[in-house]
Scaffold this motif. Structure first.
Motif, mmCIF file in Angstrom:
data_model
loop_
_atom_site.group_PDB
_atom_site.id
_atom_site.type_symbol
_atom_site.label_atom_id
_atom_site.label_comp_id
_atom_site.label_asym_id
_atom_site.label_seq_id
_atom_site.Cartn_x
_atom_site.Cartn_y
_atom_site.Cartn_z
ATOM 1 N N ASN A 149 -3.414 -3.659 -2.295
ATOM 2 C CA ASN A 149 -3.877 -4.403 -1.120
ATOM 3 C C ASN A 149 -4.172 -5.851 -1.513
ATOM 4 O OD1 ASN A 149 -6.688 -4.636 -2.027
ATOM 5 N ND2 ASN A 149 -6.855 -2.455 -1.558
ATOM 6 N N ASP A 168 0.816 -1.224 0.000
ATOM 7 C CA ASP A 168 0.000 0.000 0.000
ATOM 8 C C ASP A 168 0.845 1.269 0.000
ATOM 9 O OD1 ASP A 168 0.801 -0.715 2.632
ATOM 10 O OD2 ASP A 168 -0.727 0.581 3.489
ATOM 11 N N PRO A 177 -4.379 -1.906 4.320
ATOM 12 C CA PRO A 177 -5.818 -1.699 4.560
ATOM 13 C C PRO A 177 -6.653 -2.587 3.643
ATOM 14 C CG PRO A 177 -4.932 0.071 3.232
ATOM 15 C CD PRO A 177 -3.766 -0.803 3.617
ATOM 16 N N GLU A 178 -7.911 -2.693 3.940
ATOM 17 C CA GLU A 178 -8.918 -3.424 3.163
ATOM 18 C C GLU A 178 -8.747 -4.933 3.270
ATOM 19 O OE1 GLU A 178 -11.276 -3.003 -1.046
ATOM 20 O OE2 GLU A 178 -9.865 -1.460 -0.444
#
Length: 137
Positions: free
Chosen positions: A42, A18, A66-67
């Motif tokens: 991601n 990321d 993230p995610e």
């Protein structure tokens, strides 16, 4: 022994991170070997890419994103019948005691801590792509 460039040239690698600075640094390094480089920001984007391009030879997976983080992404890769044996190197800043083992238990094929020792990364990439079925060097 064959040169690194000969061993890695044309191999398809997916960099999953990321942080664009990490992607840029790895991209520039791997490009010098003539690798076919792709990126994802991601784990979710990585899985989407791998489902479209299952012929990918190697994944360099950041673990904290993230995610969908690298742990979950690797779990999905290992559960996928087509991608199950895809070599994945965990490339992570998590370098405390037990982090390497945690990455390997999650299904990573290898582990490299950040900041990355490029010689170590290269050695591990060659070891993994040379074990992959269909490797003809």
């Amino acid at each position: 022994m064959l040169q690194t460039e000969e061993l890695l040239a044309g191999k398809k690698v997916l960099i999953v991170d990321d942080d664009v600075r990490n992607i840029f640094a790895l991209y520039c390094y791997l490009e010098s070997f003539g690798m076919d480089i792709h990126t994802a920001e991601n784990g979710l984007k990585a899985l989407e890419f791998l489902n479209r391009k299952p012929e990918t030879d190697l994944v360099l997976m950041d673990m904290m994103m993230p995610e969908m983080d690298g742990y979950e992404a690797i779990e999905h890769i290992r559960e996928n019948e087509i991608l199950h044996d895809l070599p994945v190197i965990a490339v992570t800043a998590k370098a405390m005691k037990g982090d390497r083992e945690k990455c390997l238990e999650a299904g990573a094929s290898e582990y490299v801590a950040k900041p990355i020792n490029l010689a170590e990364l290269c050695e591990k990439m060659i070891g993994l792509v040379s074990q992959k079925p269909g490797y003809d060097q």
